[in-house]
Motif scaffolding. Structure first.
Motif, PDB file in Angstrom:
ATOM      1  N   GLY A 253      -1.685   9.247   1.229  1.00 59.99           N
ATOM      2  CA  GLY A 253      -0.913   8.273   0.473  1.00 59.99           C
ATOM      3  C   GLY A 253      -1.199   6.876   0.984  1.00 59.99           C
ATOM      4  N   PHE A 254      -0.647   5.877   0.295  1.00 60.27           N
ATOM      5  CA  PHE A 254      -0.845   4.482   0.693  1.00 60.27           C
ATOM      6  C   PHE A 254       0.437   3.915   1.273  1.00 60.27           C
ATOM      7  CE2 PHE A 254      -4.168   3.838  -2.938  1.00 60.27           C
ATOM      8  CZ  PHE A 254      -5.097   4.549  -2.199  1.00 60.27           C
ATOM      9  N   THR A 255       0.319   3.174   2.366  1.00 61.25           N
ATOM     10  CA  THR A 255       1.473   2.462   2.912  1.00 61.25           C
ATOM     11  C   THR A 255       1.762   1.244   2.034  1.00 61.25           C
ATOM     12  OG1 THR A 255       0.160   1.023   4.335  1.00 61.25           O
ATOM     13  CG2 THR A 255       0.824   3.176   5.240  1.00 61.25           C
ATOM     14  N   GLU A 256       2.943   0.687   2.194  1.00 59.36           N
ATOM     15  CA  GLU A 256       3.294  -0.493   1.394  1.00 59.36           C
ATOM     16  C   GLU A 256       2.359  -1.670   1.704  1.00 59.36           C
ATOM     17  OE1 GLU A 256       7.323  -1.283  -0.181  1.00 59.36           O
ATOM     18  OE2 GLU A 256       7.365  -2.756   1.434  1.00 59.36           O
ATOM     19  N   LYS A 257       1.992  -1.810   2.952  1.00 62.44           N
ATOM     20  CA  LYS A 257       1.061  -2.881   3.320  1.00 62.44           C
ATOM     21  C   LYS A 257      -0.268  -2.712   2.595  1.00 62.44           C
ATOM     22  CE  LYS A 257      -1.220  -4.919   7.386  1.00 62.44           C
ATOM     23  NZ  LYS A 257      -1.388  -4.820   8.875  1.00 62.44           N
ATOM     24  N   GLU A 258      -0.757  -1.480   2.517  1.00 63.90           N
ATOM     25  CA  GLU A 258      -2.027  -1.203   1.842  1.00 63.90           C
ATOM     26  C   GLU A 258      -1.917  -1.445   0.334  1.00 63.90           C
ATOM     27  OE1 GLU A 258      -3.545   2.255   4.992  1.00 63.90           O
ATOM     28  OE2 GLU A 258      -2.408   2.797   3.204  1.00 63.90           O
ATOM     29  N   VAL A 259      -0.793  -1.061  -0.248  1.00 71.77           N
ATOM     30  CA  VAL A 259      -0.590  -1.271  -1.689  1.00 71.77           C
ATOM     31  C   VAL A 259      -0.524  -2.754  -2.021  1.00 71.77           C
ATOM     32  CG1 VAL A 259       1.038  -0.954  -3.594  1.00 71.77           C
ATOM     33  CG2 VAL A 259       0.515   0.962  -2.082  1.00 71.77           C
ATOM     34  N   PHE A 260       0.265  -3.492  -1.257  1.00 74.14           N
ATOM     35  CA  PHE A 260       0.420  -4.922  -1.545  1.00 74.14           C
ATOM     36  C   PHE A 260      -0.896  -5.670  -1.344  1.00 74.14           C
ATOM     37  CE2 PHE A 260       5.312  -5.267  -0.775  1.00 74.14           C
ATOM     38  CZ  PHE A 260       5.507  -4.428  -1.859  1.00 74.14           C
ATOM     39  N   ALA A 261      -1.680  -5.278  -0.326  1.00 75.19           N
ATOM     40  CA  ALA A 261      -2.980  -5.908  -0.114  1.00 75.19           C
ATOM     41  C   ALA A 261      -3.916  -5.609  -1.281  1.00 75.19           C
ATOM     42  CB  ALA A 261      -3.594  -5.415   1.199  1.00 75.19           C
ATOM     43  N   SER A 262      -3.842  -4.384  -1.816  1.00 74.54           N
ATOM     44  CA  SER A 262      -4.680  -4.014  -2.960  1.00 74.54           C
ATOM     45  C   SER A 262      -4.283  -4.805  -4.203  1.00 74.54           C
ATOM     46  CB  SER A 262      -4.565  -2.508  -3.235  1.00 74.54           C
ATOM     47  OG  SER A 262      -5.026  -1.760  -2.134  1.00 74.54           O
ATOM     48  N   ASP A 264      -2.921  -7.743  -4.287  1.00 71.66           N
ATOM     49  CA  ASP A 264      -3.422  -9.114  -4.094  1.00 71.66           C
ATOM     50  C   ASP A 264      -4.917  -9.177  -4.385  1.00 71.66           C
ATOM     51  OD1 ASP A 264      -0.937 -10.108  -3.368  1.00 71.66           O
ATOM     52  OD2 ASP A 264      -1.256  -9.786  -1.221  1.00 71.66           O
ATOM     53  N   GLU A 265      -5.660  -8.163  -3.914  1.00 72.69           N
ATOM     54  CA  GLU A 265      -7.109  -8.135  -4.102  1.00 72.69           C
ATOM     55  C   GLU A 265      -7.473  -8.073  -5.581  1.00 72.69           C
ATOM     56  OE1 GLU A 265     -10.961  -8.218  -2.520  1.00 72.69           O
ATOM     57  OE2 GLU A 265      -9.150  -8.047  -1.297  1.00 72.69           O
ATOM     58  N   PHE A 266      -6.657  -7.388  -6.364  1.00 72.76           N
ATOM     59  CA  PHE A 266      -6.913  -7.244  -7.791  1.00 72.76           C
ATOM     60  C   PHE A 266      -6.254  -8.351  -8.624  1.00 72.76           C
ATOM     61  CE2 PHE A 266      -8.531  -3.256  -6.536  1.00 72.76           C
ATOM     62  CZ  PHE A 266      -9.163  -2.649  -7.609  1.00 72.76           C
ATOM     63  N   GLY A 267      -5.687  -9.349  -7.959  1.00 72.01           N
ATOM     64  CA  GLY A 267      -5.049 -10.447  -8.682  1.00 72.01           C
ATOM     65  C   GLY A 267      -3.760 -10.046  -9.349  1.00 72.01           C
ATOM     66  N   MET A 268      -3.048  -9.077  -8.766  1.00 64.90           N
ATOM     67  CA  MET A 268      -1.805  -8.568  -9.358  1.00 64.90           C
ATOM     68  C   MET A 268      -0.654  -8.661  -8.356  1.00 64.90           C
ATOM     69  SD  MET A 268      -3.626  -5.227 -11.066  1.00 64.90           S
ATOM     70  CE  MET A 268      -2.197  -4.575 -11.900  1.00 64.90           C
ATOM     71  N   GLY A 269      -0.706  -9.662  -7.509  1.00 69.59           N
ATOM     72  CA  GLY A 269       0.308  -9.810  -6.470  1.00 69.59           C
ATOM     73  C   GLY A 269       1.708 -10.003  -6.999  1.00 69.59           C
ATOM     74  N   ASP A 270       1.836 -10.480  -8.249  1.00 73.25           N
ATOM     75  CA  ASP A 270       3.161 -10.706  -8.826  1.00 73.25           C
ATOM     76  C   ASP A 270       3.813  -9.414  -9.323  1.00 73.25           C
ATOM     77  OD1 ASP A 270       1.193 -10.483 -10.807  1.00 73.25           O
ATOM     78  OD2 ASP A 270       2.418 -11.582 -12.267  1.00 73.25           O
ATOM     79  N   LYS A 271       3.122  -8.283  -9.209  1.00 76.56           N
ATOM     80  CA  LYS A 271       3.644  -7.011  -9.722  1.00 76.56           C
ATOM     81  C   LYS A 271       4.211  -6.117  -8.607  1.00 76.56           C
ATOM     82  CE  LYS A 271       2.096  -8.027 -13.836  1.00 76.56           C
ATOM     83  NZ  LYS A 271       3.038  -8.413 -14.928  1.00 76.56           N
ATOM     84  N   LYS A 272       4.369  -6.651  -7.431  1.00 76.38           N
ATOM     85  CA  LYS A 272       4.755  -5.817  -6.293  1.00 76.38           C
ATOM     86  C   LYS A 272       6.115  -5.149  -6.483  1.00 76.38           C
ATOM     87  CE  LYS A 272       1.926  -8.478  -3.058  1.00 76.38           C
ATOM     88  NZ  LYS A 272       1.903  -9.478  -1.979  1.00 76.38           N
ATOM     89  N   ASP A 273       7.081  -5.879  -6.989  1.00 72.49           N
ATOM     90  CA  ASP A 273       8.437  -5.318  -7.128  1.00 72.49           C
ATOM     91  C   ASP A 273       8.468  -4.158  -8.117  1.00 72.49           C
ATOM     92  OD1 ASP A 273       9.438  -7.066  -5.279  1.00 72.49           O
ATOM     93  OD2 ASP A 273      10.217  -8.498  -6.751  1.00 72.49           O
ATOM     94  N   VAL A 274       7.844  -4.331  -9.265  1.00 68.78           N
ATOM     95  CA  VAL A 274       7.888  -3.281 -10.284  1.00 68.78           C
ATOM     96  C   VAL A 274       7.041  -2.076  -9.858  1.00 68.78           C
ATOM     97  CG1 VAL A 274       5.953  -4.165 -11.678  1.00 68.78           C
ATOM     98  CG2 VAL A 274       7.773  -2.837 -12.767  1.00 68.78           C
ATOM     99  N   THR A 297      -4.022   3.773  -7.750  1.00 69.86           N
ATOM    100  CA  THR A 297      -5.408   3.494  -8.134  1.00 69.86           C
ATOM    101  C   THR A 297      -5.548   3.415  -9.656  1.00 69.86           C
ATOM    102  OG1 THR A 297      -5.865   5.875  -7.923  1.00 69.86           O
ATOM    103  CG2 THR A 297      -6.462   4.473  -6.070  1.00 69.86           C
ATOM    104  N   ASN A 298      -4.832   4.258 -10.383  1.00 69.54           N
ATOM    105  CA  ASN A 298      -4.889   4.180 -11.838  1.00 69.54           C
ATOM    106  C   ASN A 298      -4.210   2.925 -12.373  1.00 69.54           C
ATOM    107  OD1 ASN A 298      -6.051   6.683 -13.424  1.00 69.54           O
ATOM    108  ND2 ASN A 298      -5.147   7.471 -11.542  1.00 69.54           N
ATOM    109  N   TYR A 299      -3.131   2.490 -11.720  1.00 72.04           N
ATOM    110  CA  TYR A 299      -2.479   1.247 -12.133  1.00 72.04           C
ATOM    111  C   TYR A 299      -3.404   0.057 -11.901  1.00 72.04           C
ATOM    112  CZ  TYR A 299       0.750  -2.671 -12.291  1.00 72.04           C
ATOM    113  OH  TYR A 299       1.349  -3.872 -12.599  1.00 72.04           O
ATOM    114  N   LEU A 300      -4.115   0.058 -10.772  1.00 68.48           N
ATOM    115  CA  LEU A 300      -5.052  -1.024 -10.503  1.00 68.48           C
ATOM    116  C   LEU A 300      -6.163  -1.073 -11.563  1.00 68.48           C
ATOM    117  CD1 LEU A 300      -5.446  -0.642  -6.623  1.00 68.48           C
ATOM    118  CD2 LEU A 300      -4.191  -2.437  -7.840  1.00 68.48           C
ATOM    119  N   LYS A 301      -6.535   0.095 -12.040  1.00 65.96           N
ATOM    120  CA  LYS A 301      -7.601   0.163 -13.041  1.00 65.96           C
ATOM    121  C   LYS A 301      -7.105  -0.195 -14.440  1.00 65.96           C
ATOM    122  CE  LYS A 301     -11.011   3.385 -14.970  1.00 65.96           C
ATOM    123  NZ  LYS A 301     -11.532   4.786 -14.931  1.00 65.96           N
ATOM    124  N   GLU A 302      -5.954   0.394 -14.839  1.00 67.38           N
ATOM    125  CA  GLU A 302      -5.456   0.215 -16.207  1.00 67.38           C
ATOM    126  C   GLU A 302      -4.540  -0.992 -16.369  1.00 67.38           C
ATOM    127  OE1 GLU A 302      -6.650   2.025 -18.527  1.00 67.38           O
ATOM    128  OE2 GLU A 302      -7.664   3.524 -17.270  1.00 67.38           O
TER     129      GLU A 302
END
Length: 567
Positions: A253-262, A264-274, A297-302
């Motif tokens: 699984g992914f830790t919250e730190k790893e998810v939030f960094a991902s 940000d990397e995908f330009g979706m940093g404003d979606k962290k709460d949802v 990973t699917n959310y990052l893609k779609e």
């Protein structure tokens, strides 16, 4: 976390070498290699929910330890494990046997055995170079060539032990054995009714492979459920089982730190709460913010919020167990859907053969599968029995339960959606017509095999009805139910979230009394009287619902016949 290399390429790949070679999205979990090796356990079993990175991690272990990848240190360059010289020297040094039971899905025992034998035969095919020269004796070569999908059970049980011996003799090192999705055939065996015979076969295979194998260096197994030791692991005293503890908690699984960094990397940093609302919630030991990697990973893609993980399985076994469970289990499910926690006692070991008579086993399955999370564990009494405080994991799993419960009534002949529409419109004639269709079509779905007490049928149906209603109208209504056990009365209060737009609805269920020779009409009037006596209207008015927007319905049951009346 390793830098995200490519945004546009494939996501969700499970082959480590291919993933690294093609620069697909990857979160560095290589510390798992070091953690496992330094723990020193001879045999490790790790359970995690489906699509949680188990197969990818097993592929990573194979690429790291297997001498087939001896010249492939490039696969680990830039990863955490490659920073230590000790591990750079360890890479590619061991013979590895890597199997997966993920595809072992059969309706009958003979087919399940053949599929497992096929996996073993594949290992033999991959290592046919062992037949060259005089490494193996004539008898050993003969036995080697007889390993195929039609070999006997005894030959199959000994085959991996023998392969370990051949590889150790050839390379001068003991072997590492990796078995992915070990429990997939166990669930199939239970569902299709050949559990007892199948576990006898698997127990013999595991005993020879993992216990009486002097050529074994280490072994790793992964799966979803922790099948009880008595079922298949009774002979393994050297087994380390890792379920919901701190050990390896951040390796899958992914830790919250790893998810939030991902993000940000995908330009979706404003979606962290949802994203946290939808996909966070998995808990392993003290690690409380673990995210499902498949969904992330699917959310990052779609770039769309969807129940990606929930859609990867039919949830058939879970649905059947809840549908046919006792009213008490369904009451717990109502509380869970309402966002509450429930506290229950159960053994985390999965004893499939107990599913038919020990309902608490379902909590083990729901927790292991990731549908529920254990927020707290309290050990009570002299024997320190564990009591788990459980809650639905996140919004994605809420949607899975919604689909499951509404699906109970979706048969075209049932007309459940038509009933709900008539209920919302206040069309009493249509409500009666469709509710009788619903009861006739679905009563048997909630029956528990072996029980013939007809007085229990309406109660089972009632709880299924409430769960379906909660799933169907959850966006518009808060739905509360009250059960008066032993009195044949159950009620539902539907409180509208929009007090001005939607009506409030009170439904009282009443089972006709055979002793009083009560008619459906009598029972309807008694149910309506109960609504008045309980003064539900006052509670709704206090909540801001106008009196004129409160509806009363009495539902009377006589067997599978239903009569609905209104006041």
């Amino acid at each position: 976390m390793e830098k995200v290399i490519s945004i546009g390429k494939q996501i969700g790949k499970q082959n480590f070498a291919s993933l690294r070679e093609n620069h697909y999205f990857f979160v560095d979990k290589s510390h798992f290699i070091k953690d496992w090796w330094e723990n020193g356990d001879e045999i490790t079993l790790i359970t995690r929910p489906r699509r949680f990175g188990k197969t990818l991690n097993m592929s990573m272990l194979d690429c790291f330890f297997s001498n087939k990848y001896a010249a492939r240190g490039d696969l680990f360059e830039g990863l955490g494990v490659w920073k230590e010289e000790k591990y750079r020297e360890l890479q590619g040094k061991y013979p590895v046997i890597f199997l997966s039971f993920a595809a072992v899905k059969a309706d009958q025992l003979s087919e399940a055995k053949i599929q497992i034998k096929q996996q073993i035969a594949r290992v033999y095919e991959e290592n046919r170079y062992l037949l060259d020269g005089d490494l193996l004796s004539g008898n050993e070569k003969k036995a080697y060539n007889e390993v195929n999908l039609h070999m006997g059970d005894a030959e199959a049980a000994a085959a991996l032990n023998n392969m370990s011996m051949y590889l150790a003799r050839y390379y001068g090192r003991r072997v590492i054995i990796l078995l992915d999705e070990y429990d997939t055939p166990m669930q199939e065996a239970y569902v299709h009714g050949y559990w007892a015979e199948f576990t006898t076969f698997v127990r013999s295979l595991f005993n020879a492979t993992f216990k009486t194998n002097p050529y074994l260096e280490r072994a790793m197994m992964t799966g979803i459920t922790r099948v009880s030791k008595e079922s298949i692991f009774s002979d393994l005293n050297n087994l380390r089982v890792v379920t919901t503890s701190d050990l390896y908690a951040d390796c899958f699984g992914f830790t919250e730190k790893e998810v939030f960094a991902s993000l940000d990397e995908f330009g979706m940093g404003d979606k962290k709460d949802v994203v946290k609302q939808w996909y966070d919630g998995f808990i392993f030991g003290g690690h409380r913010d673990i995210y499902n990697p498949w969904s992330i990973t699917n959310y990052l893609k779609e770039k769309k919020l969807r129940p990606y993980w929930a859609d990867t399985s039919s949830n058939g076994l879970v649905g059947k167990l809840i549908r046919t469970a006792s009213p008490e289990i369904k009451e717990y499910m109502e509380d869970l859907l309402n966002g509450q926690a429930v506290t229950v006692n159960f053994d985390e070991q999965m004893v499939f053969e107990q599913l038919d008579y020990n309902e608490n086993v379902i909590w083990s399955l729901l927790l292991a599968s990731g549908y529920l999370k254990a927020e707290e564990v309290e050990y009570r009494g002299i024997t320190l029995k564990p009591w788990y405080q459980l809650r639905i994991t996140n919004l994605e799993t809420v949607s899975m339960f919604d689909d499951m419960f509404s699906g109970w009534f979706e048969a075209s002949e049932a007309g459940y959606s038509s009933f709900v529409k008539a209920l919302m419109q206040g069309d009493l004639e249509a409500m009666n017509y469709y509710m009788n269709k619903v009861s006739l079509a679905t009563f048997s779905h909630f029956d528990v095999g072996g029980e013939t007490n007809e007085s229990l049928e309406p109660e089972r149906f009632y709880h299924g009805f409430v769960l379906g209603l909660m799933a169907e109208r959850a966006e518009c209504y808060q739905i509360r139910s009250n059960r008066e056990s032993g009195f044949g009365r159950y009620d539902v209060m539907m409180i509208p979230k929009n007090r001005e737009k939607d009506p409030a609805i009170i439904i009282e269920f009443k089972v006709c009394s055979r002793v009083k020779k009560e008619t459906l009409e009598d029972a309807v009037q008694e149910a309506l009287k109960q609504i008045v006596d309980k003064k539900y209207d006052a509670e709704l008015v206090a909540l801001g619902v106008p009196q004129e927007r409160i509806r009363h319905y009495g539902f009377a049951f006589a067997g599978k016949n239903v009569l609905i009346g209104a006041e």
